[in-house]
Design a protein around this motif. Sequence first.
Motif, PDB file in Angstrom:
ATOM      1  N   GLU A 157       0.842  -1.197   0.000  1.00  0.00           N
ATOM      2  CA  GLU A 157       0.000   0.000   0.000  1.00  0.00           C
ATOM      3  C   GLU A 157       0.880   1.250   0.000  1.00  0.00           C
ATOM      4  N   ALA A 158       1.946   1.188   0.782  1.00  0.00           N
ATOM      5  CA  ALA A 158       2.881   2.317   0.833  1.00  0.00           C
ATOM      6  C   ALA A 158       3.531   2.542  -0.522  1.00  0.00           C
ATOM      7  N   LEU A 213      14.054  -2.903   1.928  1.00  0.00           N
ATOM      8  CA  LEU A 213      15.124  -2.003   2.365  1.00  0.00           C
ATOM      9  C   LEU A 213      14.887  -0.585   1.864  1.00  0.00           C
ATOM     10  N   LEU A 214      14.444  -0.454   0.624  1.00  0.00           N
ATOM     11  CA  LEU A 214      14.193   0.872   0.065  1.00  0.00           C
ATOM     12  C   LEU A 214      13.055   1.594   0.781  1.00  0.00           C
ATOM     13  N   LEU A 215      12.137   0.811   1.369  1.00  0.00           N
ATOM     14  CA  LEU A 215      10.984   1.411   2.043  1.00  0.00           C
ATOM     15  C   LEU A 215      11.268   1.783   3.496  1.00  0.00           C
ATOM     16  N   VAL A 216      12.404   1.335   4.028  1.00  0.00           N
ATOM     17  CA  VAL A 216      12.780   1.722   5.383  1.00  0.00           C
ATOM     18  C   VAL A 216      13.083   3.221   5.396  1.00  0.00           C
ATOM     19  N   LYS A 222      17.851  -1.902  10.555  1.00  0.00           N
ATOM     20  CA  LYS A 222      16.623  -1.194  10.168  1.00  0.00           C
ATOM     21  C   LYS A 222      15.537  -2.181   9.745  1.00  0.00           C
ATOM     22  N   LEU A 223      15.948  -3.170   8.942  1.00  0.00           N
ATOM     23  CA  LEU A 223      14.972  -4.159   8.478  1.00  0.00           C
ATOM     24  C   LEU A 223      14.400  -4.953   9.647  1.00  0.00           C
TER      25      LEU A 223
END
Length: 356
Positions: A3-4, A91-94, A351-352
Amino acid sequence: MFEAVEELIGEHADLEKRLADPAVHADQREARRLNKRYAELTPVVTTYRAWKQAGDDIETARELAQDDPDFVDEVKELEQSREQLTDRLRLLLVPRDPSDDKDVILEVKAGEGGEESALFAGDLLRMYLRYAERIGWKTEIIDANESDLGGYKDVQVAVKARGTIEPGQGVWARLKYEGGVHRVQRVPATESQGRIHTSAAGVLVTPEAEEVEVEIGPNDLRIDVYRSSGPGGQSVNTTDSAVRITHLPTGIVVSCQNEKSQLQNKEQALRILRSRLLAAAQEEAEREASDARRSQVRTVDRSERIRTYNFPENRISDHRVGFKAYNLDQVLDGELDPVIQACVDADAAAKLAAAG
């Protein structure tokens, strides 16, 4: 997660339309902001489209595999590829560090070990200058206090990127992991009996602040001037051109004496002060938010060492991530990327894990 992504794809498309409008580029500051955001979102959009395409290809290959066994292996390869794309997309969405694309002011200070520590500080400075040269960054010595044997008691250098910055490749994004206590083990030049000594130097890295980011009131500063001095205390200037600025609300003190004029030294000192105030404000914001991931680079006044440089074994060890290599001579010649990448990868994994 997906969704993000859909929301980000919509934002990416909107940015593309806005950037195509010539009127937007009349405001260069706004155009730069939009371009920066567009560059941040492009890898997300590209990876997501590749992920979706991989899903379609898997379905097609599965259908074909029902009639032709040769497609079974292709299905497995496509599934592995999609798993890799899934990991990359996560990872890109973190949420990324908003300062990642900023330039930095890097300071190296001699610590325990006297003259040997100052020599090691000089080695660290040369390592960073050579690393910046390899990357293609621009460097500028802002202020330096040399020691008698050619090392540095302390030195500040501005490091700036050139041209377009790829996401995750900004100066702060790479050098922010360098802040902390660096320890060296070697036979000092001043040692006559060949004994190995241990000394340390501190590194402080702060994102360079623009004037609009940090507000300094006219009554917040005490400015003192004095005569510059070189190694051994010899005067290198017959006028009071050196400047010491004290930020009264925080007690932060910055001195500069490298430039010939008082005005130039004042400007350089204010430049360093702004970056320190920005770093302090960011740290305070992190404390208030109870952020579990505190920055690794905020102050050199830390009891723990982050890295050891062992000359007899030609070994470099980063104690935060367990990195170890036996090419210290190459690292000191500017081949720092593998060490930094180990920190980047460990940070990304943390982060993940935090994102679930």
